[in-house]
Design an enzyme around this catalytic site. Structure first.
Site, mmCIF file in Angstrom:
data_model
loop_
_atom_site.group_PDB
_atom_site.id
_atom_site.type_symbol
_atom_site.label_atom_id
_atom_site.label_comp_id
_atom_site.label_asym_id
_atom_site.label_seq_id
_atom_site.Cartn_x
_atom_site.Cartn_y
_atom_site.Cartn_z
ATOM 1 N N TYR A 70 -103.960 -43.766 10.691
ATOM 2 C CA TYR A 70 -104.554 -44.235 9.566
ATOM 3 C C TYR A 70 -106.109 -44.768 10.068
ATOM 4 O O TYR A 70 -107.013 -44.678 9.235
ATOM 5 C CB TYR A 70 -103.687 -45.161 8.729
ATOM 6 N N ARG A 73 -108.201 -42.178 10.265
ATOM 7 C CA ARG A 73 -108.813 -41.606 9.098
ATOM 8 C C ARG A 73 -109.822 -42.534 8.550
ATOM 9 O O ARG A 73 -110.910 -42.326 7.928
ATOM 10 C CB ARG A 73 -107.634 -41.288 8.130
ATOM 11 N N ASN A 104 -106.595 -39.289 -3.996
ATOM 12 C CA ASN A 104 -107.006 -39.362 -2.888
ATOM 13 C C ASN A 104 -107.206 -40.873 -2.466
ATOM 14 O O ASN A 104 -107.233 -41.921 -3.057
ATOM 15 C CB ASN A 104 -108.796 -39.097 -2.678
ATOM 16 N N HIS A 121 -101.991 -42.796 -5.277
ATOM 17 C CA HIS A 121 -101.367 -42.733 -3.865
ATOM 18 C C HIS A 121 -101.687 -43.924 -3.017
ATOM 19 O O HIS A 121 -101.872 -43.740 -1.938
ATOM 20 C CB HIS A 121 -101.617 -41.450 -3.305
ATOM 21 N N CYS A 129 -98.506 -56.329 4.026
ATOM 22 C CA CYS A 129 -97.449 -56.649 4.866
ATOM 23 C C CYS A 129 -96.207 -55.916 4.494
ATOM 24 O O CYS A 129 -95.769 -55.532 3.599
ATOM 25 C CB CYS A 129 -97.024 -58.022 5.049
ATOM 26 N N GLY A 192 -109.615 -30.167 -7.427
ATOM 27 C CA GLY A 192 -109.396 -29.996 -5.883
ATOM 28 C C GLY A 192 -107.965 -30.553 -5.616
ATOM 29 O O GLY A 192 -107.956 -31.185 -4.570
HETATM 30 P P1 OAD Z 1 -103.988 -30.453 -1.014
HETATM 31 O O1 OAD Z 1 -104.326 -30.492 0.352
HETATM 32 O O2 OAD Z 1 -102.454 -29.990 -1.303
HETATM 33 O O3 OAD Z 1 -104.698 -29.544 -2.062
HETATM 34 C C1 OAD Z 1 -106.146 -29.492 -1.797
HETATM 35 C C2 OAD Z 1 -106.679 -28.275 -2.953
HETATM 36 O O4 OAD Z 1 -108.194 -28.262 -2.929
HETATM 37 C C3 OAD Z 1 -106.675 -27.030 -2.745
HETATM 38 O O5 OAD Z 1 -105.881 -26.510 -3.853
HETATM 39 C C4 OAD Z 1 -107.711 -26.215 -2.615
HETATM 40 O O6 OAD Z 1 -107.855 -24.905 -2.874
HETATM 41 C C5 OAD Z 1 -108.732 -27.198 -3.070
HETATM 42 N N1 OAD Z 1 -110.060 -27.348 -2.588
HETATM 43 C C6 OAD Z 1 -110.376 -27.041 -1.222
HETATM 44 N N2 OAD Z 1 -111.891 -27.101 -1.162
HETATM 45 C C7 OAD Z 1 -112.424 -27.519 -2.274
HETATM 46 C C8 OAD Z 1 -113.446 -27.748 -2.947
HETATM 47 N N3 OAD Z 1 -114.608 -27.969 -2.094
HETATM 48 N N4 OAD Z 1 -113.625 -28.170 -4.353
HETATM 49 C C9 OAD Z 1 -112.524 -27.801 -5.008
HETATM 50 N N5 OAD Z 1 -111.298 -27.781 -4.838
HETATM 51 C C10 OAD Z 1 -111.188 -27.583 -3.243
HETATM 52 O O7 OAD Z 1 -104.306 -31.654 -1.602
HETATM 53 P P2 OAD Z 1 -103.957 -32.693 -2.860
HETATM 54 O O8 OAD Z 1 -103.359 -31.844 -3.923
HETATM 55 O O9 OAD Z 1 -104.799 -33.739 -3.209
HETATM 56 O O10 OAD Z 1 -100.310 -37.450 -0.543
HETATM 57 O O11 OAD Z 1 -102.431 -33.247 -2.264
HETATM 58 C C11 OAD Z 1 -101.751 -34.113 -3.022
HETATM 59 C C12 OAD Z 1 -101.170 -35.102 -2.031
HETATM 60 O O12 OAD Z 1 -100.423 -34.485 -0.876
HETATM 61 C C13 OAD Z 1 -102.095 -35.942 -1.425
HETATM 62 O O13 OAD Z 1 -102.429 -37.038 -2.411
HETATM 63 C C14 OAD Z 1 -101.017 -36.541 -0.171
HETATM 64 C C15 OAD Z 1 -100.559 -35.357 0.365
HETATM 65 O O14 OAD Z 1 -99.458 -35.512 1.011
HETATM 66 C C16 OAD Z 1 -100.170 -38.817 -0.362
HETATM 67 O O15 OAD Z 1 -101.076 -39.340 0.375
HETATM 68 C C17 OAD Z 1 -99.288 -39.405 -0.864
#
Ligand code: OAD
Length: 251
Positions: A70, A73, A104, A121, A129, A192
Site C-alpha cells: 500500500y 501504491r 477508488n 471502499h 489502528c 469505469g
Molecule cells: P476493475 O478493474 O474490476 O474494472 C475496471 C473497469 O474499468 C473495467 O470494466 C474496464 O473495462 C474499465 N476501464 C478501463 N479503462 C477505462 C477507461 N480509460 N475509462 C473507462 N473505463 C475503463 O475495477 P473496479 O470495478 O473499480 O476493491 O473494481 C471494483 C473493486 O474491486 C475495487 O474497488 C477494488 C477491487 O478489488 C477494493 O479495493 C475493496
C-alpha cells in the site's frame, strides 16, 4: 448503438435531469496512469494475488508485506495527476446537482476539486489502528525507501491502510450515503467499473428501482451493461468532457 448516438441519448436525458449520481471505479483513473484491478494484461489482480495483499488474514499473516504494497501504491499516486474525466466531473458539479460515489481508494477526484466525494471502499490516505480504530495520517515515502513495517499506534496496535479488504464490511456511513445518492438521482452514471464487486455493484440496481435512467461509460461490456439504458463505449477522459462540455455550454 454507436458512441455518438449514445452520447446524444445521454445528453438528452441529462439535459432534463435535476440530480445526477456518478459511481466511479478503477477505469476512472486509468488514463491518469493508475492500473485497474481486472484488466487482463495490466490489472493489479493479474499480477498480484489479492488474497495475500487485500484481506484481514493477509494482514495478520504478514503486515509488513501488506503495508509495503500500500505504501508503494500511495507513492505511485503522488506521481500522477487527475485526468480530463475527473476534472469534467468537478466542473459539472459547479452548475448542476452532481454527486460522486467512488470505489477508488485514490484521491484523484479530490485533487480535481470535486468536493463531497463518498469513498465506499475507503482511502489509501486514511489509515487507522487495527486494534483501537484510532485514525492515523498516511505517511507517503519514497518507494525505494518504503518503511517495511507498519507504524505502531499508542495503544500497541498496528496502523493499517484505511481501505476495505475482501471479506470486510463497507464503511457504514459511506455506504448509507451512497444508497441515498442512488435512490435520489434521476440519472445514475457508471464510469469505469467492472461491476463485479458487491455491494457497490448493487447501487445501479437501487437507482434503477427508484426510477433513474442508467448510463454506462466503459470501453468494454461489463456485468452491469445489460442493466443500463445507455452504454457509451468510450473512456472516462474522453466521454465525460464530451458530455460536460455540451451540457455546460448549451445548458
Ligand atoms: P476493475 O478493474 O474490476 O474494472 C475496471 C473497469 O474499468 C473495467 O470494466 C474496464 O473495462 C474499465 N476501464 C478501463 N479503462 C477505462 C477507461 N480509460 N475509462 C473507462 N473505463 C475503463 O475495477 P473496479 O470495478 O473499480 O476493491 O473494481 C471494483 C473493486 O474491486 C475495487 O474497488 C477494488 C477491487 O478489488 C477494493 O479495493 C475493496
Amino acid at each position: 448503438m454507436t458512441t455518438s448516438t449514445a452520447i446524444a441519448a445521454a445528453l438528452s436525458v441529462l439535459g432534463d435531469a435535476s440530480s445526477i449520481t456518478v459511481l466511479t471505479g478503477a477505469g476512472m483513473s486509468a488514463e491518469s496512469g493508475v492500473p485497474t484491478f481486472r484488466d487482463v494484461q495490466t490489472g493489479l489482480w493479474a499480477k498480484y494475488d489479492p488474497m495475500t495483499l487485500a484481506t484481514p488474514e493477509a494482514w495478520q499473516e504478514n503486515p509488513a508485506l501488506v503495508w509495503a504494497w500500500y505504501q508503494r501504491r500511495r507513492a505511485m499516486l503522488t506521481a500522477v495527476e487527475p485526468n480530463a474525466g475527473h476534472r469534467a466531473l468537478a466542473t459539472w458539479a459547479q452548475s448542476a446537482d452532481v454527486r460522486v460515489v467512488t470505489q477508488n481508494v485514490d484521491d484523484l477526484h479530490e485533487r480535481a476539486e470535486s468536493s463531497d466525494v463518498v469513498h465506499v471502499h475507503g482511502s489509501l490516505f486514511a489509515c487507522r489502528c487495527d486494534t483501537c480504530g484510532r485514525e492515523h495520517d498516511a505517511e507517503v515515502t519514497d518507494p525505494e525507501s518504503d518503511r517495511l513495517s507498519p507504524p505502531g499506534c499508542e495503544c500497541g496496535g498496528l496502523v493499517r491502510p484505511g481501505v476495505v479488504w475482501f471479506g470486510e464490511m463497507l464503511p457504514k456511513n459511506a455506504f448509507a450515503e451512497a444508497t441515498i445518492r442512488a435512490e435520489a438521482c434521476d440519472v445514475f452514471i457508471l464510469v469505469g467499473t467492472s461491476g463485479v464487486v458487491y455491494p457497490a455493484a448493487g447501487l445501479p440496481h437501487i437507482a434503477r428501482g427508484a426510477g433513474a435512467t442508467i448510463v454506462e461509460i466503459n470501453p468494454d461490456e461489463t456485468d452491469l451493461s445489460d442493466a443500463c439504458d445507455i452504454t457509451i463505449r468510450s473512456t472516462a477522459a474522453v466521454a465525460l468532457p464530451a458530455l460536460v462540455d455540451s451540457l455546460t455550454t448549451n445548458g
